[in-house]
Design a protein around this motif. Structure first.
Motif, PDB file in Angstrom:
ATOM      1  N   TRP A  38      36.630  36.740  47.478  1.00  0.00           N
ATOM      2  CA  TRP A  38      37.002  37.920  46.709  1.00  0.00           C
ATOM      3  C   TRP A  38      36.783  37.650  45.236  1.00  0.00           C
ATOM      4  O   TRP A  38      37.066  36.564  44.738  1.00  0.00           O
ATOM      5  CB  TRP A  38      38.481  38.270  46.934  1.00  0.00           C
ATOM      6  CG  TRP A  38      38.785  38.788  48.300  1.00  0.00           C
ATOM      7  CD1 TRP A  38      38.844  38.062  49.459  1.00  0.00           C
ATOM      8  CD2 TRP A  38      39.074  40.133  48.657  1.00  0.00           C
ATOM      9  NE1 TRP A  38      39.155  38.879  50.518  1.00  0.00           N
ATOM     10  CE2 TRP A  38      39.312  40.162  50.056  1.00  0.00           C
ATOM     11  CE3 TRP A  38      39.184  41.321  47.941  1.00  0.00           C
ATOM     12  CZ2 TRP A  38      39.627  41.328  50.734  1.00  0.00           C
ATOM     13  CZ3 TRP A  38      39.495  42.489  48.612  1.00  0.00           C
ATOM     14  CH2 TRP A  38      39.706  42.490  49.995  1.00  0.00           C
ATOM     15  N   LYS A  39      36.305  38.669  44.529  1.00  0.00           N
ATOM     16  CA  LYS A  39      36.189  38.615  43.072  1.00  0.00           C
ATOM     17  C   LYS A  39      37.036  39.757  42.511  1.00  0.00           C
ATOM     18  O   LYS A  39      36.687  40.931  42.640  1.00  0.00           O
ATOM     19  CB  LYS A  39      34.740  38.762  42.624  1.00  0.00           C
ATOM     20  CG  LYS A  39      34.547  38.712  41.114  1.00  0.00           C
ATOM     21  CD  LYS A  39      33.049  38.725  40.791  1.00  0.00           C
ATOM     22  CE  LYS A  39      32.816  38.691  39.283  1.00  0.00           C
ATOM     23  NZ  LYS A  39      33.123  39.985  38.639  1.00  0.00           N
ATOM     24  N   LEU A  40      38.171  39.408  41.910  1.00  0.00           N
ATOM     25  CA  LEU A  40      39.106  40.386  41.377  1.00  0.00           C
ATOM     26  C   LEU A  40      39.022  40.365  39.855  1.00  0.00           C
ATOM     27  O   LEU A  40      39.322  39.346  39.232  1.00  0.00           O
ATOM     28  CB  LEU A  40      40.537  40.070  41.831  1.00  0.00           C
ATOM     29  CG  LEU A  40      40.763  39.973  43.346  1.00  0.00           C
ATOM     30  CD1 LEU A  40      42.199  39.575  43.643  1.00  0.00           C
ATOM     31  CD2 LEU A  40      40.428  41.292  44.019  1.00  0.00           C
ATOM     32  N   VAL A  45      36.818  45.240  41.959  1.00  0.00           N
ATOM     33  CA  VAL A  45      36.985  44.223  42.983  1.00  0.00           C
ATOM     34  C   VAL A  45      35.725  44.195  43.841  1.00  0.00           C
ATOM     35  O   VAL A  45      35.122  45.235  44.133  1.00  0.00           O
ATOM     36  CB  VAL A  45      38.229  44.523  43.860  1.00  0.00           C
ATOM     37  CG1 VAL A  45      38.150  45.913  44.473  1.00  0.00           C
ATOM     38  CG2 VAL A  45      38.400  43.474  44.943  1.00  0.00           C
ATOM     39  N   TYR A 263      38.209  37.661  35.319  1.00  0.00           N
ATOM     40  CA  TYR A 263      38.246  37.779  36.777  1.00  0.00           C
ATOM     41  C   TYR A 263      38.661  36.466  37.427  1.00  0.00           C
ATOM     42  O   TYR A 263      38.696  35.402  36.816  1.00  0.00           O
ATOM     43  CB  TYR A 263      36.874  38.202  37.309  1.00  0.00           C
ATOM     44  CG  TYR A 263      35.774  37.201  37.037  1.00  0.00           C
ATOM     45  CD1 TYR A 263      35.520  36.158  37.934  1.00  0.00           C
ATOM     46  CD2 TYR A 263      35.000  37.280  35.889  1.00  0.00           C
ATOM     47  CE1 TYR A 263      34.529  35.231  37.690  1.00  0.00           C
ATOM     48  CE2 TYR A 263      34.001  36.364  35.630  1.00  0.00           C
ATOM     49  CZ  TYR A 263      33.765  35.341  36.536  1.00  0.00           C
ATOM     50  OH  TYR A 263      32.788  34.429  36.289  1.00  0.00           O
TER      51      TYR A 263
END
Length: 271
Positions: A38-40, A45, A263
Motif C-alpha cells: 500500500w502507498k498512503l 492511496v 507518503y
C-alpha cells in the motif's frame, strides 16, 4: 465487461512469483508497487493488487470535485525493460467550483487519460523512460441558469520523457518533460439573451474538428524523492500547460506549479 475483467485477473494471477518491492518511485513510469503493498499519501492511496496490477484513487478530490480512479497494468517485463498501461477516470462536478467564486456555473466535466510507459534501469542508478498518451476531456456546462448551455470536448495526444537518478541510497532526483503533440476540439451550445420583458435573442453555435494551436505546449517538472524505510517525501517545481495531478488537463497558458506529497509504503514483501 465481466469476461474482460475475468481475463485480466487470470492473466495477472498466472505471472511468476513476485520480486522484492521496488524502491524506485512509481509515479509517471512503468514501475509498480509490489503485490499486497500500500502507498498512503496526503492526497491519495494506491494498492498493489498483484505485481502486474495497481489500483488507486485521489481522495482529496472526492470532496471538492467528484469520483476518480486510476489503474496501472504491467504489460511486458523482459530483461530489465518494463511496459505498463496507466489509465485514469475523473468525473468533476462543476457546481463545486462555487468554492472558487464561479457561482453561476453548473454541469459536469469528465477527463479520461490513457498512457503507455516504457522504462529501463541503466547502470543501477538511472531509470530512463518514455511514454505516449491520449486524454479526452468532455464538459457539459450550464452558465447563469438557462442563459447558456452546451457540450464540448477536446482530445490531446501527449508525449512524455523522464530520467530518474539515484543520487544517494535513499534519494532520487527526477526530471520529467511532457509535450502536446496534437490537440483538437469540438463544441455545440445554445444561448439566450433577454433584453427586456418582450424582447430576447436566441442562438445556437457548433464547432467541430478545429485544431487548438493556442493550447499546444508542454511542461517540465523537476522533483526530489526522499524515501527511507517505509516513509517518503516528494517535492518539486514545474512549469507548463498541465494542471491537476493525473488528469493531464491542458490549459491555454503555461503556469508554474508545485509538486508535493508525504507518503508511506506498507505491506508487500520485505525490502
Amino acid at each position: 465487461m465481466r469476461r474482460l475483467a475475468a481475463v485480466v485477473l487470470l492473466w495477472a494471477l498466472s505471472a511468476s512469483a513476485q520480486p522484492p518491492a521496488s524502491e524506485w518511485p512509481v509515479e509517471r513510469n512503468a514501475r509498480q508497487l509490489a503485490g499486497g503493498e500500500w502507498k498512503l499519501g496526503l492526497f491519495g492511496v494506491d494498492v498493489g493488487l498483484h505485481r502486474r496490477l495497481q489500483l488507486g484513487t485521489q481522495w482529496a478530490t472526492w470532496a471538492v470535485a467528484g469520483p476518480n480512479l486510476h489503474l496501472k497494468l504491467m504489460l511486458v517485463e523482459h530483461r530489465g525493460w518494463q511496459l505498463a498501461l496507466d489509465s485514469s477516470f475523473f468525473h468533476v462536478k462543476l457546481d463545486n467550483l462555487r468554492w472558487f467564486g464561479l457561482e453561476d456555473l453548473t454541469g459536469r466535466l469528465t477527463v479520461f487519460p490513457v498512457e503507455l510507459f516504457v522504462d529501463k534501469v541503466v547502470h543501477e542508478r538511472w531509470l530512463l523512460g518514455i511514454g505516449t498518451g491520449y486524454a479526452l476531456t468532455h464538459a457539459s456546462p450550464r452558465y447563469d441558469l438557462d442563459q447558456f448551455s452546451g457540450a464540448g470536448a477536446y482530445d490531446s495526444w501527449i508525449a512524455h520523457g523522464s530520467a530518474t537518478w539515484r543520487a544517494l541510497p535513499h534519494l532520487w532526483l527526477v526530471g520529467e518533460l511532457d509535450w502536446i503533440l496534437h490537440q483538437r476540439t469540438a463544441a455545440a451550445g445554445s444561448f439566450e439573451a433577454r433584453i427586456d420583458d418582450y424582447t430576447s435573442i436566441e442562438g445556437r453555435a457548433r464547432l467541430g474538428g478545429a485544431a487548438v494551436e493556442a493550447a499546444r505546449g508542454g511542461a517540465i517538472t523537476l522533483s526530489m524523492v526522499l524515501h527511507a524505510r517505509r516513509f517518503g517525501l516528494r517535492f518539486g517545481l514545474g512549469y507548463g500547460n498541465f494542471v491537476l495531478p493525473r488528469t493531464r488537463l491542458v490549459i491555454p497558458d503555461a503556469i508554474p506549479y508545485f509538486v508535493f506529497d508525504l507518503y508511506g509504503r506498507f505491506g508487500g514483501l520485505k525490502r
